[in-house]
Design an enzyme around this catalytic site. Structure first.
Site, short mmCIF file in Angstrom:
data_model
loop_
_atom_site.label_atom_id
_atom_site.label_comp_id
_atom_site.label_asym_id
_atom_site.label_seq_id
_atom_site.Cartn_x
_atom_site.Cartn_y
_atom_site.Cartn_z
N ASP A 67 1.31 2.74 3.25
CA ASP A 67 0.70 3.69 3.32
C ASP A 67 1.05 4.68 3.05
OD1 ASP A 67 -1.74 5.46 3.23
OD2 ASP A 67 -2.77 5.18 4.77
N HIS A 89 -10.26 1.25 1.97
CA HIS A 89 -10.17 2.53 2.85
C HIS A 89 -11.82 2.07 3.74
CE1 HIS A 89 -8.69 5.75 4.59
NE2 HIS A 89 -9.46 5.49 5.01
N LYS A 120 -9.10 -0.72 -5.38
CA LYS A 120 -9.48 0.21 -4.84
C LYS A 120 -10.73 1.28 -4.22
CE LYS A 120 -7.92 1.94 -1.03
NZ LYS A 120 -6.54 3.04 -0.30
N HIS A 149 1.20 5.73 -1.67
CA HIS A 149 1.28 6.10 -2.63
C HIS A 149 2.52 7.25 -3.22
CE1 HIS A 149 -3.12 6.45 -0.82
NE2 HIS A 149 -2.21 6.72 0.21
N HIS A 154 -4.41 -1.08 5.65
CA HIS A 154 -4.06 0.03 7.01
C HIS A 154 -4.86 -0.56 8.47
CE1 HIS A 154 -6.93 2.78 5.15
NE2 HIS A 154 -5.90 3.66 4.25
N HIS A 208 0.69 -1.38 0.21
CA HIS A 208 0.61 -0.01 0.10
C HIS A 208 0.84 0.83 0.34
CE1 HIS A 208 -3.89 2.54 1.66
NE2 HIS A 208 -2.62 3.09 1.10
O1 DOR Z 1 -3.46 9.35 5.70
C1 DOR Z 1 -3.31 9.13 4.62
N1 DOR Z 1 -2.87 9.61 3.49
N2 DOR Z 1 -4.90 8.24 4.54
C2 DOR Z 1 -5.17 7.88 3.47
O2 DOR Z 1 -5.87 7.34 3.13
C3 DOR Z 1 -4.99 8.78 2.05
C4 DOR Z 1 -3.34 9.16 1.77
C5 DOR Z 1 -3.20 9.88 1.07
O3 DOR Z 1 -3.51 9.65 -0.17
O4 DOR Z 1 -2.49 10.91 1.92
ZN ZN Z 2 -3.37 4.79 1.63
#
Ligand code: DOR
Ligand code: ZN
Length: 347
Positions: free
Chosen positions: A248, A137, A100, A16, A175, A14
């Protein structure tokens, strides 16, 4: 006690990566230690179609440092307009590894997500048929539900009914932050798994709020009370294959974290593996780190365990990371666990 540990090259199930200058800045941090990662699709605009995932994958590949050994595992962002045939085509082409589900309004860039789950049932039925996992999520967005209860309420009111309706659907509870999440993940068979982040093994809600607000510890789902953190630690170090790493890691520039309405996300790509070695050692479970980071996620996603390795070593002096990563988009604060860490990734 061992001061050297070699494990198969880990996977981050997971992650970003964002896009543009931020992508270029953060990707090397993950590619240095991880062989693969499940790439979150919550860009602006989101990655909804097969064509968009193909284009995003190409941008990630172009941003990789020369010689990097890293494979992005793409996902699609589920909307109420998603075309089940496009999802199936992206899966059979080997492009995507999951879809997702963001409840609309639950988190960063989730406004295009799902408001009414019954509207995406045809897509979910197709995914159940072809064995394509749904990454969820799991938080309700009802403003009347306390933010610390949103995960537990989601499990009872959305996730459990969904799984009863579509028991063949493969689901990853992303998460998880609560003992209820841990308990529910254990009720499923092979079709249910849960990712756990590095930061939720380290912080509880006091770290965010006591003694002054710490915006760099704010993420979603928000960290809960200590008993939940302990349940997550027990789950991650249990050796149960249903629990695996999804960091995450979610970079936001400092200007947007240190803000009157700060963004959610902890950036842990740089130091996740040493932090996890610290946590697993504290739990007397260093021998289970490889399962959590390198075997169980791969097994769930039907991928081979990496043939490459990563070696962690422990020194007498604490490992020092820079406070910030400078990216072309601006500085991003690296997660600070608040205690000395003696592990590092060997060169
Ligand atoms: O803390 C987070 N940041 N939780 C999420 O679900 C998304 C993520 C983000 O994309 O910044
Ligand atoms: Zn995330």
């Amino acid at each position: 006690m061992s001061d050297r540990l070699t494990i198969p090259r880990p996977d981050d199930m997971h992650l970003h990566l964002r896009d543009g200058a931020m992508l270029a800045g953060v990707l090397p941090e993950t590619a240095r230690h991880f062989g693969r990662a499940i790439i979150m699709p919550n860009l602006v605009p989101p990655v909804v179609t097969m064509a968009e995932a193909q284009a995003y994958r190409a941008r990630i590949m172009a941003a990789l440092p020369k010689g990097a050994d890293f494979t992005p595992l793409m996902t699609l962002y589920l909307t109420e307009g998603t075309d089940a045939a496009d999802v199936a085509a992206a899966h059979s082409a080997g492009l995507i590894h999951a879809v997702k589900l963001y409840p609309a309004g639950a988190t960063t860039n989730s406004h295009g997500g799902v408001r009414d789950i019954t509207r995406v049932l045809p897509v979910l039925e197709k995914m159940a048929e072809i064995g394509l996992p749904l990454c969820i999520h799991g938080e309700v967005t009802d403003p009347d539900v306390d933010i610390f209860d949103r995960e537990a309420v989601f499990i009872d009111t959305v996730l459990d009914p969904l799984r009863r309706r579509l028991p063949q659907l493969r689901v990853v509870m992303e998460h998880i932050t609560t003992s209820q999440g841990v308990d529910y993940a254990r009720t499923g068979g092979d079709s249910l798994a849960a990712t756990i982040t590095t930061h939720h093994l380290i912080i509880n809600r006091n770290h965010i709020l006591a003694g002054g607000i710490k915006p760099h510890y704010y993420c979603l789902p928000v960290a809960k009370r200590e008993s939940h953190r302990l349940a997550l630690r027990a789950a991650a170090t249990s050796g149960e294959a249903r629990f695996f790493l999804g960091t995450d890691s979610a970079p936001h520039i400092d200007a947007l974290k240190e803000h009157a309405c700060g963004c959610a996300g902890c950036f842990t790509a740089t130091n996740t593996m040493p932090l996890l070695a610290h946590v697993f050692e504290e739990m007397g479970a260093l021998d289970r780190l490889a399962g959590f980071t390198s075997r169980f996620g791969a097994a769930f996603y039907g991928l081979p365990v990496s043939g490459k390795t990563l070696t962690l070593t422990k020194s007498a002096a604490p490992t020092i990371w820079p406070e910030k990563l400078d990216t072309g988009a601006g500085p991003v604060t690296i997660f600070n666990p608040g205690f000395p860490v003696f592990w590092q990734v060997a060169d």
